[in-house]
Design a protein around this motif. Structure first.
Motif, PDB file in Angstrom:
ATOM      1  N   THR A 102       7.952   1.075   5.702  1.00 40.92           N
ATOM      2  CA  THR A 102       8.352  -0.025   4.828  1.00 40.92           C
ATOM      3  C   THR A 102       9.861  -0.190   4.760  1.00 40.92           C
ATOM      4  O   THR A 102      10.369  -1.310   4.771  1.00 40.92           O
ATOM      5  CB  THR A 102       7.783   0.214   3.411  1.00 40.92           C
ATOM      6  OG1 THR A 102       6.373   0.270   3.509  1.00 40.92           O
ATOM      7  CG2 THR A 102       8.184  -0.879   2.457  1.00 40.92           C
ATOM      8  N   ARG A 153       0.832  -1.201   0.000  1.00 40.26           N
ATOM      9  CA  ARG A 153       0.000   0.000   0.000  1.00 40.26           C
ATOM     10  C   ARG A 153       0.872   1.260   0.000  1.00 40.26           C
ATOM     11  O   ARG A 153       0.616   2.208  -0.725  1.00 40.26           O
ATOM     12  CB  ARG A 153      -0.877  -0.042   1.254  1.00 40.26           C
ATOM     13  CG  ARG A 153      -2.075   0.831   1.213  1.00 40.26           C
ATOM     14  CD  ARG A 153      -2.974   0.538   2.376  1.00 40.26           C
ATOM     15  NE  ARG A 153      -2.288   0.592   3.676  1.00 40.26           N
ATOM     16  CZ  ARG A 153      -2.908   0.759   4.821  1.00 40.26           C
ATOM     17  NH1 ARG A 153      -4.212   0.865   4.842  1.00 40.26           N
ATOM     18  NH2 ARG A 153      -2.256   0.794   5.954  1.00 40.26           N
ATOM     19  N   ILE A 154       1.923   1.243   0.806  1.00 45.32           N
ATOM     20  CA  ILE A 154       2.804   2.414   0.881  1.00 45.32           C
ATOM     21  C   ILE A 154       3.582   2.582  -0.419  1.00 45.32           C
ATOM     22  O   ILE A 154       3.854   3.693  -0.852  1.00 45.32           O
ATOM     23  CB  ILE A 154       3.742   2.294   2.096  1.00 45.32           C
ATOM     24  CG1 ILE A 154       2.912   2.513   3.364  1.00 45.32           C
ATOM     25  CG2 ILE A 154       4.884   3.294   2.018  1.00 45.32           C
ATOM     26  CD1 ILE A 154       3.651   2.257   4.641  1.00 45.32           C
ATOM     27  N   ARG A 155       3.914   1.469  -1.057  1.00 44.97           N
ATOM     28  CA  ARG A 155       4.595   1.571  -2.351  1.00 44.97           C
ATOM     29  C   ARG A 155       3.661   2.111  -3.435  1.00 44.97           C
ATOM     30  O   ARG A 155       4.113   2.467  -4.517  1.00 44.97           O
ATOM     31  CB  ARG A 155       5.114   0.199  -2.778  1.00 44.97           C
ATOM     32  CG  ARG A 155       6.250  -0.316  -1.926  1.00 44.97           C
ATOM     33  CD  ARG A 155       6.716  -1.681  -2.397  1.00 44.97           C
ATOM     34  NE  ARG A 155       7.759  -2.189  -1.527  1.00 44.97           N
ATOM     35  CZ  ARG A 155       7.659  -3.291  -0.801  1.00 44.97           C
ATOM     36  NH1 ARG A 155       6.563  -4.022  -0.843  1.00 44.97           N
ATOM     37  NH2 ARG A 155       8.649  -3.666  -0.027  1.00 44.97           N
ATOM     38  N   GLY A 156       2.373   2.115  -3.158  1.00 47.99           N
ATOM     39  CA  GLY A 156       1.416   2.597  -4.158  1.00 47.99           C
ATOM     40  C   GLY A 156       0.997   1.519  -5.129  1.00 47.99           C
ATOM     41  O   GLY A 156       0.493   1.818  -6.206  1.00 47.99           O
ATOM     42  N   LEU A 157       1.200   0.281  -4.746  1.00 45.71           N
ATOM     43  CA  LEU A 157       0.843  -0.829  -5.635  1.00 45.71           C
ATOM     44  C   LEU A 157      -0.602  -1.255  -5.385  1.00 45.71           C
ATOM     45  O   LEU A 157      -1.324  -0.629  -4.614  1.00 45.71           O
ATOM     46  CB  LEU A 157       1.812  -1.986  -5.413  1.00 45.71           C
ATOM     47  CG  LEU A 157       3.281  -1.634  -5.688  1.00 45.71           C
ATOM     48  CD1 LEU A 157       4.191  -2.803  -5.389  1.00 45.71           C
ATOM     49  CD2 LEU A 157       3.465  -1.181  -7.136  1.00 45.71           C
ATOM     50  N   TYR A 210      -2.331   9.416   1.299  1.00 42.97           N
ATOM     51  CA  TYR A 210      -2.579   8.886  -0.040  1.00 42.97           C
ATOM     52  C   TYR A 210      -4.080   8.963  -0.324  1.00 42.97           C
ATOM     53  O   TYR A 210      -4.904   8.712   0.561  1.00 42.97           O
ATOM     54  CB  TYR A 210      -2.204   7.415  -0.121  1.00 42.97           C
ATOM     55  CG  TYR A 210      -0.749   7.061  -0.026  1.00 42.97           C
ATOM     56  CD1 TYR A 210      -0.015   7.321   1.127  1.00 42.97           C
ATOM     57  CD2 TYR A 210      -0.104   6.411  -1.067  1.00 42.97           C
ATOM     58  CE1 TYR A 210       1.320   6.946   1.223  1.00 42.97           C
ATOM     59  CE2 TYR A 210       1.223   6.033  -0.986  1.00 42.97           C
ATOM     60  CZ  TYR A 210       1.932   6.312   0.163  1.00 42.97           C
ATOM     61  OH  TYR A 210       3.250   5.933   0.265  1.00 42.97           O
ATOM     62  N   ARG A 229       3.513  12.370  -5.402  1.00 40.06           N
ATOM     63  CA  ARG A 229       3.124  11.780  -6.692  1.00 40.06           C
ATOM     64  C   ARG A 229       1.659  12.057  -6.942  1.00 40.06           C
ATOM     65  O   ARG A 229       0.869  12.168  -6.001  1.00 40.06           O
ATOM     66  CB  ARG A 229       3.414  10.292  -6.784  1.00 40.06           C
ATOM     67  CG  ARG A 229       3.090   9.501  -5.550  1.00 40.06           C
ATOM     68  CD  ARG A 229       3.534   8.050  -5.692  1.00 40.06           C
ATOM     69  NE  ARG A 229       3.709   7.429  -4.389  1.00 40.06           N
ATOM     70  CZ  ARG A 229       3.974   6.155  -4.193  1.00 40.06           C
ATOM     71  NH1 ARG A 229       4.095   5.344  -5.227  1.00 40.06           N
ATOM     72  NH2 ARG A 229       4.135   5.663  -2.980  1.00 40.06           N
ATOM     73  N   GLU A 262      11.356   2.662  -4.463  1.00 41.89           N
ATOM     74  CA  GLU A 262      10.025   2.090  -4.607  1.00 41.89           C
ATOM     75  C   GLU A 262       9.429   1.730  -3.256  1.00 41.89           C
ATOM     76  O   GLU A 262       8.218   1.800  -3.072  1.00 41.89           O
ATOM     77  CB  GLU A 262      10.074   0.889  -5.550  1.00 41.89           C
ATOM     78  CG  GLU A 262      10.499   1.305  -6.951  1.00 41.89           C
ATOM     79  CD  GLU A 262      10.127   0.317  -8.017  1.00 41.89           C
ATOM     80  OE1 GLU A 262      10.023  -0.876  -7.698  1.00 41.89           O
ATOM     81  OE2 GLU A 262       9.949   0.748  -9.173  1.00 41.89           O
ATOM     82  N   ASP A 263      10.274   1.360  -2.294  1.00 38.06           N
ATOM     83  CA  ASP A 263       9.753   1.102  -0.939  1.00 38.06           C
ATOM     84  C   ASP A 263       9.211   2.396  -0.337  1.00 38.06           C
ATOM     85  O   ASP A 263       8.171   2.413   0.305  1.00 38.06           O
ATOM     86  CB  ASP A 263      10.843   0.524  -0.029  1.00 38.06           C
ATOM     87  CG  ASP A 263      11.055  -0.955  -0.261  1.00 38.06           C
ATOM     88  OD1 ASP A 263      10.312  -1.516  -1.078  1.00 38.06           O
ATOM     89  OD2 ASP A 263      11.947  -1.539   0.356  1.00 38.06           O
ATOM     90  N   ARG A 267      -7.081   4.034 -13.008  1.00 34.39           N
ATOM     91  CA  ARG A 267      -6.752   4.099 -11.586  1.00 34.39           C
ATOM     92  C   ARG A 267      -5.923   5.359 -11.342  1.00 34.39           C
ATOM     93  O   ARG A 267      -5.144   5.762 -12.216  1.00 34.39           O
ATOM     94  CB  ARG A 267      -5.938   2.854 -11.211  1.00 34.39           C
ATOM     95  CG  ARG A 267      -5.437   2.805  -9.788  1.00 34.39           C
ATOM     96  CD  ARG A 267      -4.694   1.496  -9.516  1.00 34.39           C
ATOM     97  NE  ARG A 267      -4.099   1.546  -8.188  1.00 34.39           N
ATOM     98  CZ  ARG A 267      -2.809   1.456  -7.937  1.00 34.39           C
ATOM     99  NH1 ARG A 267      -1.954   1.279  -8.913  1.00 34.39           N
ATOM    100  NH2 ARG A 267      -2.352   1.517  -6.712  1.00 34.39           N
ATOM    101  N   LEU A 308      -3.597   7.711  -8.248  1.00 34.87           N
ATOM    102  CA  LEU A 308      -2.985   7.753  -6.920  1.00 34.87           C
ATOM    103  C   LEU A 308      -2.406   9.147  -6.706  1.00 34.87           C
ATOM    104  O   LEU A 308      -1.707   9.681  -7.587  1.00 34.87           O
ATOM    105  CB  LEU A 308      -1.862   6.721  -6.793  1.00 34.87           C
ATOM    106  CG  LEU A 308      -1.156   6.719  -5.433  1.00 34.87           C
ATOM    107  CD1 LEU A 308      -2.053   6.135  -4.356  1.00 34.87           C
ATOM    108  CD2 LEU A 308       0.141   5.917  -5.494  1.00 34.87           C
ATOM    109  N   TYR A 325      -5.453   6.806   2.977  1.00 36.56           N
ATOM    110  CA  TYR A 325      -4.560   6.196   3.960  1.00 36.56           C
ATOM    111  C   TYR A 325      -3.233   6.945   3.951  1.00 36.56           C
ATOM    112  O   TYR A 325      -3.117   7.983   3.287  1.00 36.56           O
ATOM    113  CB  TYR A 325      -4.365   4.696   3.656  1.00 36.56           C
ATOM    114  CG  TYR A 325      -3.878   4.383   2.267  1.00 36.56           C
ATOM    115  CD1 TYR A 325      -4.771   4.294   1.200  1.00 36.56           C
ATOM    116  CD2 TYR A 325      -2.530   4.184   2.004  1.00 36.56           C
ATOM    117  CE1 TYR A 325      -4.332   4.009  -0.075  1.00 36.56           C
ATOM    118  CE2 TYR A 325      -2.087   3.889   0.722  1.00 36.56           C
ATOM    119  CZ  TYR A 325      -2.996   3.805  -0.307  1.00 36.56           C
ATOM    120  OH  TYR A 325      -2.559   3.530  -1.574  1.00 36.56           O
TER     121      TYR A 325
END
Lengths: 160, 447
Positions: free
Chosen positions: B195, A102-106, B104, B162, B189-190, B114, B116, B68
């Protein structure tokens, strides 16, 4: 006195262990089966495809319909077994995996549906929906898939 | 009730339950990222949305909005000499700080679309310390609060981390437009503090040898080469790097990014990746001057221009509690005629090749989700930091030892010690003459 108590405790432990193993032998094995709509042309699904569907990878099935996974609730026996066998994750690891995604935006995790009956309804309603049930929860409203060509009775069947 | 009416009612209920899920705001739950499971169709009867059979949308077109985010708070202390030039870049004195506060908004828009958006709230620019010709000038955003008798408060701002929309035609073909994180390596990416495993990003990542984010188009997809192997590609076309890269491209020279990745799921999960970025940086000044006809016009003055190429390699292996990851990044920068900045009163900035990498090894135990970890980092730039030293090649080493714990799914605790040592020529009196020691503690949480 001490020796007698130790002997009794050891005997009780052995008896309990014996009873547990007898019960385990008598209880039916807990086996999961992937399910799709009864009208679906799918008959089999591979472990790799199951893993990709349930990690929300975009995947198409027969006829180009997108396959979308529906989970059992977290904490349920079926969900724990499924995540361990298919995703290779224990419940904590699975929860962390989805927070990180979720944090990665996936993609989001597959939706968990709160009851077996509702899961059957959802799967039967949408051609691309894929779920999983214990064999004891199967009925004629959905189609059970073989996994890697093996049905649930086969010794090499993986979802157990 | 007729059979068709009953089936319509069932379909309506199923659709309602799905919309109830997809349309709900995500909250912390045992199943992160998902709202509580509907346990019966009846409990969804009160949903305001209606769905009628047979016009129920297909699964992939059902839409919804999710809100979130994540945040972190920590304590940081760096041990370095009082007069060190490093203090222009680092806050050395011990302090508590709220670091990231990112929210987000994710939307499934239906029909394969989609979006984001990720917004970071920050106290900046208050307290930032840009170096100008007259020295260091600390920025103040003090403002009188009209709701509090005009008392002074410092205002903050936001970063747009983003903001993109994408269309997914298939697993192999997706097109994203907007501002996106550059697809390279593991760290970028993390992205979020819950994370990533250590407290702060490696120097070689923080320097943005590849830009952290870009604005433009990103084409990406996956190919399932076998049961266990997935190949992924990403191709980006963007404004590239620039002083206002988020909405302007001062040289109209588009940057290109390419990433290839292999994922293998077998005895553990292995990811191998490679990325390249090629672009041009241009900074211009605009002067208003009369042209040949005596009419005011704009004359552009080149302040800085360079062509750059960056390459990155990464590998990650996770098996059970074992976690290994490494990245190597190199950036080459060549200034254009007239676009080379001055380094000192008598020198221009040289072309540069900067490279470095880091490695991380950790093992997460079941008990409280504790992961002890070790990090090691190597970075080598041409000296541009201290103009009083020659433009020789510097070498930085950093070693870290820490503990990362995830006692619950959404909370991460971190404690880390770092030692940075420098291998430079003419070190006497330099800010890099002595090692720098750091102690950091952080709690990061996803919500």
């Amino acid at each position: 006195m001490l020796g007698r108590r130790t002997f009794l405790q050891a005997s009780a432990a052995l008896l309990a262990a014996g009873l547990e193993s007898e019960l385990a032998l008598a209880a039916p094995a807990y086996v999961l089966v992937p399910i799709v709509a009864s009208s679906s042309p799918m008959r089999d699904i591979s472990m790799g495809t199951l893993r990709r569907v349930f990690t929300s990878e975009q995947l198409s099935g027969p006829g180009g319909v997108r396959l979308v996974g529906f989970n059992q609730p977290s904490g349920s026996r079926a969900r724990d077994l499924f995540d361990r066998v298919v995703l290779g994750l224990d419940p904590d690891q699975a929860a962390r995996f989805w927070v990180d995604q979720r944090i990665r935006g996936l993609a989001r995790p597959p939706r968990a549906v709160g009851s077996v009956a509702l899961l059957r309804d959802v799967v039967n309603r949408y051609p691309g929906a894929v779920g999983y049930l214990a064999t004891s929860d199967l009925d004629a409203s959905v189609r059970a898939l073989t996994v890697n060509g093996a049905d649930a009775d086969a010794p090499q069947y993986p979802l157990r | 009730m007729s059979r068709s009416r009953a089936s319509r009612r069932l379909a309506c209920r199923v659709g309602l339950s799905l919309l109830g899920w997809l349309g709900s705001v995500h909250a912390q739950s045992a199943d992160p990222g998902a709202s509580p499971e509907p346990t019966s169709l009846a409990e969804l009867e009160g949903e305001p949305l209606s769905l009628t059979d047979p016009s129920a949308p297909a699964l992939e077109t059902l839409g919804g909005l999710a809100l979130y985010g994540f945040a972190d708070f920590g304590f940081y202390k760096l041990f370095m000499p009082k007069g060190s030039l490093l203090r222009t870049q680092l806050f050395g004195d011990s302090a508590f700080a709220v670091g990231n506060l990112n929210t987000y908004l994710s939307g499934e828009l239906g029909g394969g679309w989609r979006s984001l958006m990720e917004i970071r709230f920050t106290y900046l620019p208050n307290g930032s310390r840009p170096i100008t010709a007259s020295g260091i000038e600390r920025v103040s955003t003090a403002a009188q609060d009209y709701t509090n008798s005009g008392r002074v408060r410092n205002t903050g701002s936001i970063f747009i981390e983003r903001a993109w929309i994408e269309y997914s035609a298939s697993a192999a073909l997706n097109l994203r437009g907007g501002s996106w994180l550059t697809p390279y390596g593991i760290w970028n990416e993390d992205h979020g503090s819950p994370t990533i495993i250590p407290v702060t990003r490696p120097y070689v990542i923080g320097l943005e040898l590849l830009p952290e984010r870009q604005t433009g188009l990103l084409l990406y997809g996956s190919f399932f080469a076998s049961e266990s192997v997935t190949l992924r590609y990403q191709v980006g076309l963007s404004n590239g790097r620039g002083p206002i890269q988020d909405y302007a491209d001062l040289d109209e020279n588009k940057a290109v990014t390419l990433r290839l990745q292999l994922h293998h799921h077998g005895a553990g999960d292995l990811d191998l990746g490679a990325a390249a970025y090629i672009g041009r940086y241009t900074d211009l000044d605009q002067l208003i001057r009369p042209n040949g006809n005596g009419v005011l016009g704009v004359e552009e003055q080149l302040l800085q221009r360079y062509d750059e190429a960056s390459y990155a390699l990464d590998a990650r292996y996770v098996r059970g509690g074992l976690h290994l990851q490494t990245e190597f990044i190199m950036n080459e920068k060549a200034y254009a005629d007239g676009g080379r900045p001055v380094r000192s009163a008598t020198q221009f900035q040289p072309d540069d090749r900067r490279y470095g990498g880091y490695g991380l090894a950790g093992y997460r135990f079941d008990w409280l989700g504790i992961m002890p970890y070790l990090t090691g980092e190597y970075f080598s730039p041409i000296n541009t930091f201290e103009p009083t030293r020659a433009a020789t090649r510097d070498v930085f080493w950093d070693f870290g030892l820490g503990i990362n714990s995830r006692p619950t799914t959404n909370v991460t605790l971190k404690l880390e010690g770092n030692l940075a040592v420098f291998d430079i020529e003419n070190a006497k009196g330099s800010a890099l003459e002595h090692p720098v020691l750091g102690v950091q503690a952080q709690v990061a949480w996803a919500f």
